[in-house]
Design an enzyme around this catalytic site. Sequence first.
Site, PDB file in Angstrom:
ATOM      1  N   VAL A  79       0.892  -1.154   0.000  1.00 42.25           N
ATOM      2  CA  VAL A  79       0.000   0.000   0.000  1.00 42.25           C
ATOM      3  C   VAL A  79       0.930   1.203   0.000  1.00 42.25           C
ATOM      4  O   VAL A  79       1.621   1.453   0.994  1.00 42.25           O
ATOM      5  CB  VAL A  79      -0.923   0.031   1.234  1.00 42.25           C
ATOM      6  N   GLU A  80       0.977   1.922  -1.091  1.00 46.98           N
ATOM      7  CA  GLU A  80       1.933   3.024  -1.227  1.00 46.98           C
ATOM      8  C   GLU A  80       1.227   4.361  -1.049  1.00 46.98           C
ATOM      9  O   GLU A  80       0.234   4.641  -1.706  1.00 46.98           O
ATOM     10  CB  GLU A  80       2.614   2.954  -2.590  1.00 46.98           C
ATOM     11  N   GLY A  81       1.767   5.177  -0.143  1.00 44.17           N
ATOM     12  CA  GLY A  81       1.163   6.461   0.161  1.00 44.17           C
ATOM     13  C   GLY A  81       0.245   6.369   1.364  1.00 44.17           C
ATOM     14  O   GLY A  81      -0.965   6.236   1.233  1.00 44.17           O
TER      15      GLY A  81
END
Length: 500
Positions: free
Chosen positions: A89-91
């Site tokens: 999960v990026e950000g």
Amino acid sequence: MSSSPSFGLLAVAALLLALSLAQHGSLAATVGPRVIVVGAGMSGISAAKRLSEAGITDLLILEATDHIGGRMHKTNFAGINVELGANWVEGVNGGKMNPIWPIVNSTLKLRNFRSDFDYLAQNVYKEDGGVYDEDYVQKRIELADSVEEMGEKLSATLHASGRDDMSILAMQRLNEHQPNGPATPVDMVVDYYKFDYEFAEPPRVTSLQNTVPLATFSDFGDDVYFVADQRGYEAVVYYLAGQYLKTDDKSGKIVDPRLQLNKVVREIKYSPGGVTVKTEDNSVYSADYVMVSASLGVLQSDLIQFKPKLPTWKVRAIYQFDMAVYTKIFLKFPRKFWPEGKGREFFLYASSRRGYYGVWQEFEKQYPDANVLLVTVTDEESRRIEQQSDEQTKAEIMQVLRKMFPGKDVPDATDILVPRWWSDRFYKGTFSNWPVGVNRYEYDQLRAPVGRVYFTGEHTSEHYNGYVHGAYLSGIDSAEILINCAQKKMCKYHVQGKYD
């Protein structure tokens, strides 16, 4: 009163015709669902969910593989489930909430771990063994960071039309005064980690204006979380699908007839009156609209034929954008020989050959006692590796590891997993990357519908292409465009972007 023989014969003939049509999947061509969704990855499932919420429930989702989730897909490797594709999960932890994060962390409670890259300076290995001096590496990282910051300032000054855009490498040349950009083994691997490890393509092809700064981190935060749950990251897609597709309570399996697996779409015919979709098994389906969520790589291939051919402006948009390749190679060992503990999760191999097995990850927290390493390659190295045997790849990797740890007794890996996304005709790569020379207006043409044919996918996400949340949000956005036409008769799409 008895029926006449002629009426009876007509009834029998009609019944036989109906059975024949149904057997060949062609009956749907006369009645059909209102919307056909091609592909059951994150964007397709998200789009169908939004359509369903808007009251468009006569859907048919055609998926080429035997599962939903697309590039969010787990597999068993040496006794543990690992992710072949999307993993992070990026950000996270920024001003806005990443829409995927609460589903992962709160709703489904998938096991996840914050990835800590703060200690990379002490974990950069020389090509001939041993680690580089931490202070030296830290200074090179700080230089790369400062150049990137200058790139952000320059990016903000470029003309909104995109006419002044340049590659990230061109920006580096401007600020470093080096004709070839980062050139030493340490500088190259730091550069690779900063850009290729994120975009899956090198700075020489990546747009400065549209990737620096990156909206994912500017909007949602700088933190990234690695999903390491035996249910798989794909559980997010199943969760979303379960909100509108009938699911068996005991098995969790989707049993809704509106989802059809192993249906390889090969042809899409469209006209002002509707659409007809033909699959590889010669089934034919008709509808009012079709939503195509196939990857950019598939659109660039000849898997799906559009009749009539897509207009030139659409084809140019499809071919101008890049479908990158990001390969996560997992290796299982009989024992550990690498350092563990705080700050040891990620380490780099500074080869004189840029991108050669450069970024490594160990899983002390995620998969304790599994003795598994992950090495990531991208772009041309990915394509090269996909075309050779796993044994050859393993031999190359073992040579690298024995160079990195010359004083250790490094055993051969017992298992290796090499995903082949580029070779897979249903994907032809892993995610899109924004190349230099494509402005926001041209990019929005990727999302623009052609008649009754609509498009979605991470490659159509205005700000978050290449990411899971981009795929999720693009599904919603593209569904809204279709809803506006189907329900509000607002069918004229104005191609635009943030430059307008």
